[in-house]
Design a protein around this motif. Structure first.
Motif, PDB file in Angstrom:
ATOM      1  N   VAL A  23       0.837  -1.202   0.000  1.00 33.48           N
ATOM      2  CA  VAL A  23       0.000   0.000   0.000  1.00 33.48           C
ATOM      3  C   VAL A  23       0.870   1.249   0.000  1.00 33.48           C
ATOM      4  O   VAL A  23       0.597   2.212  -0.736  1.00 33.48           O
ATOM      5  CB  VAL A  23      -0.960  -0.012   1.208  1.00 33.48           C
ATOM      6  CG1 VAL A  23      -1.702   1.314   1.305  1.00 33.48           C
ATOM      7  CG2 VAL A  23      -1.959  -1.158   1.084  1.00 33.48           C
ATOM      8  N   THR A  24       1.922   1.246   0.774  1.00 28.45           N
ATOM      9  CA  THR A  24       2.829   2.403   0.818  1.00 28.45           C
ATOM     10  C   THR A  24       3.452   2.660  -0.543  1.00 28.45           C
ATOM     11  O   THR A  24       3.480   3.794  -1.029  1.00 28.45           O
ATOM     12  CB  THR A  24       3.941   2.175   1.855  1.00 28.45           C
ATOM     13  OG1 THR A  24       3.344   2.052   3.154  1.00 28.45           O
ATOM     14  CG2 THR A  24       4.930   3.337   1.872  1.00 28.45           C
ATOM     15  N   ARG A  25       3.955   1.612  -1.184  1.00 32.22           N
ATOM     16  CA  ARG A  25       4.590   1.776  -2.490  1.00 32.22           C
ATOM     17  C   ARG A  25       3.567   2.211  -3.543  1.00 32.22           C
ATOM     18  O   ARG A  25       3.856   3.047  -4.394  1.00 32.22           O
ATOM     19  CB  ARG A  25       5.263   0.469  -2.944  1.00 32.22           C
ATOM     20  CG  ARG A  25       6.310  -0.029  -2.026  1.00 32.22           C
ATOM     21  CD  ARG A  25       7.657   0.656  -1.960  1.00 32.22           C
ATOM     22  NE  ARG A  25       7.874   1.839  -2.708  1.00 32.22           N
ATOM     23  CZ  ARG A  25       8.196   3.010  -2.147  1.00 32.22           C
ATOM     24  NH1 ARG A  25       8.257   3.138  -0.828  1.00 32.22           N
ATOM     25  NH2 ARG A  25       8.462   4.050  -2.885  1.00 32.22           N
ATOM     26  N   PHE A  26       2.372   1.643  -3.509  1.00 26.37           N
ATOM     27  CA  PHE A  26       1.346   1.998  -4.488  1.00 26.37           C
ATOM     28  C   PHE A  26       0.934   3.460  -4.337  1.00 26.37           C
ATOM     29  O   PHE A  26       0.785   4.189  -5.326  1.00 26.37           O
ATOM     30  CB  PHE A  26       0.118   1.106  -4.333  1.00 26.37           C
ATOM     31  CG  PHE A  26       0.315  -0.325  -4.762  1.00 26.37           C
ATOM     32  CD1 PHE A  26       1.538  -0.769  -5.257  1.00 26.37           C
ATOM     33  CD2 PHE A  26      -0.721  -1.241  -4.661  1.00 26.37           C
ATOM     34  CE1 PHE A  26       1.719  -2.091  -5.645  1.00 26.37           C
ATOM     35  CE2 PHE A  26      -0.565  -2.549  -5.063  1.00 26.37           C
ATOM     36  CZ  PHE A  26       0.663  -2.986  -5.546  1.00 26.37           C
ATOM     37  N   GLU A  27       0.750   3.894  -3.099  1.00 26.36           N
ATOM     38  CA  GLU A  27       0.357   5.287  -2.873  1.00 26.36           C
ATOM     39  C   GLU A  27       1.469   6.233  -3.289  1.00 26.36           C
ATOM     40  O   GLU A  27       1.217   7.278  -3.909  1.00 26.36           O
ATOM     41  CB  GLU A  27      -0.007   5.501  -1.397  1.00 26.36           C
ATOM     42  CG  GLU A  27      -1.264   4.764  -0.950  1.00 26.36           C
ATOM     43  CD  GLU A  27      -2.540   5.413  -1.456  1.00 26.36           C
ATOM     44  OE1 GLU A  27      -2.471   6.396  -2.214  1.00 26.36           O
ATOM     45  OE2 GLU A  27      -3.632   4.920  -1.102  1.00 26.36           O
ATOM     46  N   ALA A  28       2.702   5.893  -2.969  1.00 32.04           N
ATOM     47  CA  ALA A  28       3.832   6.756  -3.331  1.00 32.04           C
ATOM     48  C   ALA A  28       4.000   6.854  -4.839  1.00 32.04           C
ATOM     49  O   ALA A  28       4.405   7.895  -5.365  1.00 32.04           O
ATOM     50  CB  ALA A  28       5.120   6.229  -2.688  1.00 32.04           C
ATOM     51  N   ALA A  29       3.667   5.778  -5.545  1.00 29.85           N
ATOM     52  CA  ALA A  29       3.829   5.755  -7.002  1.00 29.85           C
ATOM     53  C   ALA A  29       2.647   6.376  -7.727  1.00 29.85           C
ATOM     54  O   ALA A  29       2.698   6.567  -8.945  1.00 29.85           O
ATOM     55  CB  ALA A  29       4.021   4.318  -7.472  1.00 29.85           C
ATOM     56  N   ASP A  30       1.574   6.682  -6.994  1.00 23.99           N
ATOM     57  CA  ASP A  30       0.372   7.270  -7.597  1.00 23.99           C
ATOM     58  C   ASP A  30      -0.128   6.420  -8.755  1.00 23.99           C
ATOM     59  O   ASP A  30      -0.347   6.908  -9.871  1.00 23.99           O
ATOM     60  CB  ASP A  30       0.657   8.708  -8.056  1.00 23.99           C
ATOM     61  CG  ASP A  30      -0.627   9.484  -8.361  1.00 23.99           C
ATOM     62  OD1 ASP A  30      -1.666   9.130  -7.793  1.00 23.99           O
ATOM     63  OD2 ASP A  30      -0.577  10.430  -9.173  1.00 23.99           O
ATOM     64  N   LEU A  31      -0.313   5.144  -8.477  1.00 26.84           N
ATOM     65  CA  LEU A  31      -0.797   4.227  -9.508  1.00 26.84           C
ATOM     66  C   LEU A  31      -2.208   4.589  -9.941  1.00 26.84           C
ATOM     67  O   LEU A  31      -2.961   5.221  -9.206  1.00 26.84           O
ATOM     68  CB  LEU A  31      -0.786   2.792  -8.981  1.00 26.84           C
ATOM     69  CG  LEU A  31       0.559   2.189  -8.588  1.00 26.84           C
ATOM     70  CD1 LEU A  31       0.381   0.736  -8.171  1.00 26.84           C
ATOM     71  CD2 LEU A  31       1.558   2.291  -9.738  1.00 26.84           C
ATOM     72  N   PHE A  32      -2.570   4.124 -11.136  1.00 25.80           N
ATOM     73  CA  PHE A  32      -3.936   4.286 -11.615  1.00 25.80           C
ATOM     74  C   PHE A  32      -4.647   2.956 -11.491  1.00 25.80           C
ATOM     75  O   PHE A  32      -4.127   1.913 -11.879  1.00 25.80           O
ATOM     76  CB  PHE A  32      -3.960   4.751 -13.074  1.00 25.80           C
ATOM     77  CG  PHE A  32      -5.347   5.053 -13.561  1.00 25.80           C
ATOM     78  CD1 PHE A  32      -5.899   6.313 -13.368  1.00 25.80           C
ATOM     79  CD2 PHE A  32      -6.115   4.084 -14.186  1.00 25.80           C
ATOM     80  CE1 PHE A  32      -7.186   6.600 -13.796  1.00 25.80           C
ATOM     81  CE2 PHE A  32      -7.403   4.357 -14.622  1.00 25.80           C
ATOM     82  CZ  PHE A  32      -7.933   5.620 -14.417  1.00 25.80           C
ATOM     83  N   TYR A  33      -5.855   2.981 -10.925  1.00 30.36           N
ATOM     84  CA  TYR A  33      -6.629   1.759 -10.732  1.00 30.36           C
ATOM     85  C   TYR A  33      -7.834   1.783 -11.664  1.00 30.36           C
ATOM     86  O   TYR A  33      -8.499   2.794 -11.797  1.00 30.36           O
ATOM     87  CB  TYR A  33      -7.083   1.646  -9.277  1.00 30.36           C
ATOM     88  CG  TYR A  33      -5.933   1.773  -8.299  1.00 30.36           C
ATOM     89  CD1 TYR A  33      -5.061   0.714  -8.086  1.00 30.36           C
ATOM     90  CD2 TYR A  33      -5.700   2.973  -7.626  1.00 30.36           C
ATOM     91  CE1 TYR A  33      -3.989   0.838  -7.224  1.00 30.36           C
ATOM     92  CE2 TYR A  33      -4.634   3.107  -6.764  1.00 30.36           C
ATOM     93  CZ  TYR A  33      -3.776   2.039  -6.558  1.00 30.36           C
ATOM     94  OH  TYR A  33      -2.712   2.170  -5.709  1.00 30.36           O
ATOM     95  N   GLY A  34      -8.134   0.671 -12.263  1.00 28.83           N
ATOM     96  CA  GLY A  34      -9.265   0.617 -13.179  1.00 28.83           C
ATOM     97  C   GLY A  34      -9.398  -0.740 -13.828  1.00 28.83           C
ATOM     98  O   GLY A  34     -10.143  -0.924 -14.777  1.00 28.83           O
ATOM     99  N   HIS A  35      -8.666  -1.711 -13.303  1.00 28.12           N
ATOM    100  CA  HIS A  35      -8.676  -3.051 -13.882  1.00 28.12           C
ATOM    101  C   HIS A  35      -9.092  -4.083 -12.839  1.00 28.12           C
ATOM    102  O   HIS A  35      -8.492  -5.153 -12.718  1.00 28.12           O
ATOM    103  CB  HIS A  35      -7.297  -3.402 -14.442  1.00 28.12           C
ATOM    104  CG  HIS A  35      -6.880  -2.552 -15.590  1.00 28.12           C
ATOM    105  ND1 HIS A  35      -6.021  -1.479 -15.453  1.00 28.12           N
ATOM    106  CD2 HIS A  35      -7.223  -2.591 -16.901  1.00 28.12           C
ATOM    107  CE1 HIS A  35      -5.847  -0.919 -16.642  1.00 28.12           C
ATOM    108  NE2 HIS A  35      -6.562  -1.566 -17.532  1.00 28.12           N
ATOM    109  N   GLY A  36     -10.109  -3.745 -12.050  1.00 27.49           N
ATOM    110  CA  GLY A  36     -10.603  -4.697 -11.076  1.00 27.49           C
ATOM    111  C   GLY A  36     -10.705  -4.153  -9.670  1.00 27.49           C
ATOM    112  O   GLY A  36     -11.471  -4.648  -8.853  1.00 27.49           O
ATOM    113  N   SER A  37      -9.922  -3.131  -9.351  1.00 29.75           N
ATOM    114  CA  SER A  37     -10.013  -2.484  -8.043  1.00 29.75           C
ATOM    115  C   SER A  37      -9.901  -0.981  -8.248  1.00 29.75           C
ATOM    116  O   SER A  37      -9.535  -0.508  -9.318  1.00 29.75           O
ATOM    117  CB  SER A  37      -8.912  -2.981  -7.098  1.00 29.75           C
ATOM    118  OG  SER A  37      -7.635  -2.663  -7.612  1.00 29.75           O
TER     119      SER A  37
END
Length: 303
Positions: A23-37
């Protein structure tokens, strides 16, 4: 420069540790979600449970379980690819879901996501189809992984389903999914540019979730969507290139009382402007009533 993943490999021990790290790495990377979550926690939980072969609905029971070095490495390699390469979660796990249906996916196909699937799963397209058992022939245009064709085969148990795609790569994936569900005698796959290679027959229902992203939006797509096949996304300048053809040719393939159901993304205004005299019915979905239209055969443009 700190390598967060090598550091994590040495120090993190439990499932809980890896989830927090993800979660920390995902938030820091500002990922885009749209493929299931649609958030970092759900994506992290899905990837960690998949990598460790844990039941997602019971993951809390394993939060404090200590992991082997090999297990930590497997999880962290998947997380690294999600962050550094922006690979969609579905491509990392090789699977995607529409409601209760699981499908194989890889970079040859768009990740399944469709309001049409929701409409079939939740209500059999009622009230426009009174009795699903009376539907005899269904056509799906732009089938990709074959997901909507497979859902249709389950929704309309007496129907034969023809499914079309221009991509031979996508059809290879669709064949695997059709075989997984044992539907080889029910779902027939065609390599075709929309209707071109189809036999001349009439369908009670035509479904399509075609490429509909317009040119300005294609230019600004998040990196995760750029991992998907461009031909499965790009719909021309206004996003309606294929929709125009679908509408124009549909009268030749629908039965007298047949229905056409098409998903068009955010292009409702442009579509209605192009066909001001066409009485589109806009179906209510989880996302609203502007993404999927329905037309009776008698109301198609040109009829």
């Amino acid at each position: 420069m700190i390598d967060h993943y090598d550091d994590a490999r040495a120090q993190l021990r439990t499932v809980r540790d890896l989830l927090r790290f993800a979660v920390t790495r995902f938030e820091a990377a500002d990922l885009f979600y749209g493929h299931g979550s649609d958030n970092a926690w759900d994506e992290a939980a899905y990837l960690v449970h998949h990598a460790l072969h844990l039941p997602l609905e019971r993951i809390e029971a394993f939060l404090d379980a200590r992991l082997t070095a090999a297990e930590r490495g497997t999880v962290l390699n998947m997380l690294r690819r999600r962050v550094e390469e922006r690979v969609p979660a579905a491509y990392l796990t090789g699977e995607a879901f529409l409601g209760p249906y699981r499908f194989r996916v890889d970079e040859r196909v768009i990740v399944p996501r469709s309001f049409i699937g929701e409409l079939m799963i939740d209500g059999d397209l009622a009230p426009w189809i009174d009795d699903p058992e009376t539907v005899e022939n269904v056509l799906e245009l732009c089938t990709g992984s074959g997901c909507l064709a497979i859902v249709a085969a389950h929704t309309f148990p007496n129907a034969k389903v023809d499914a079309v795609d221009l991509s031979t790569d996508a059809l290879e994936v669709a064949r695997l999914n059709v075989a997984d569900y044992g539907l080889e005698d029910t779902v027939t796959l065609y390599h075709s540019d929309l209707y071109q290679a189809l036999p001349q027959k009439r369908y009670d229902l035509i479904l399509s979730n075609p490429p509909y992203v317009n040119a300005p939006s294609m230019a600004t797509l998040p990196e995760e969507y750029r991992r998907e096949p461009e031909m499965a996304l790009a719909g021309g300048e206004d996003g309606l290139d294929l929709v125009h053809t679908i509408l124009r040719e549909a009268p030749r393939f629908l039965t007298e009382n047949g229905l056409l159901v098409v998903e068009i993304g955010h292009n409702r205004d442009d579509l209605e402007a192009a066909y001001p005299n066409t009485p589109f019915t806009w179906l209510e979905t989880e996302g609203g009533n502007q993404f999927v239209f329905l037309l009776n055969a008698a109301d198609l443009p040109g009829n």
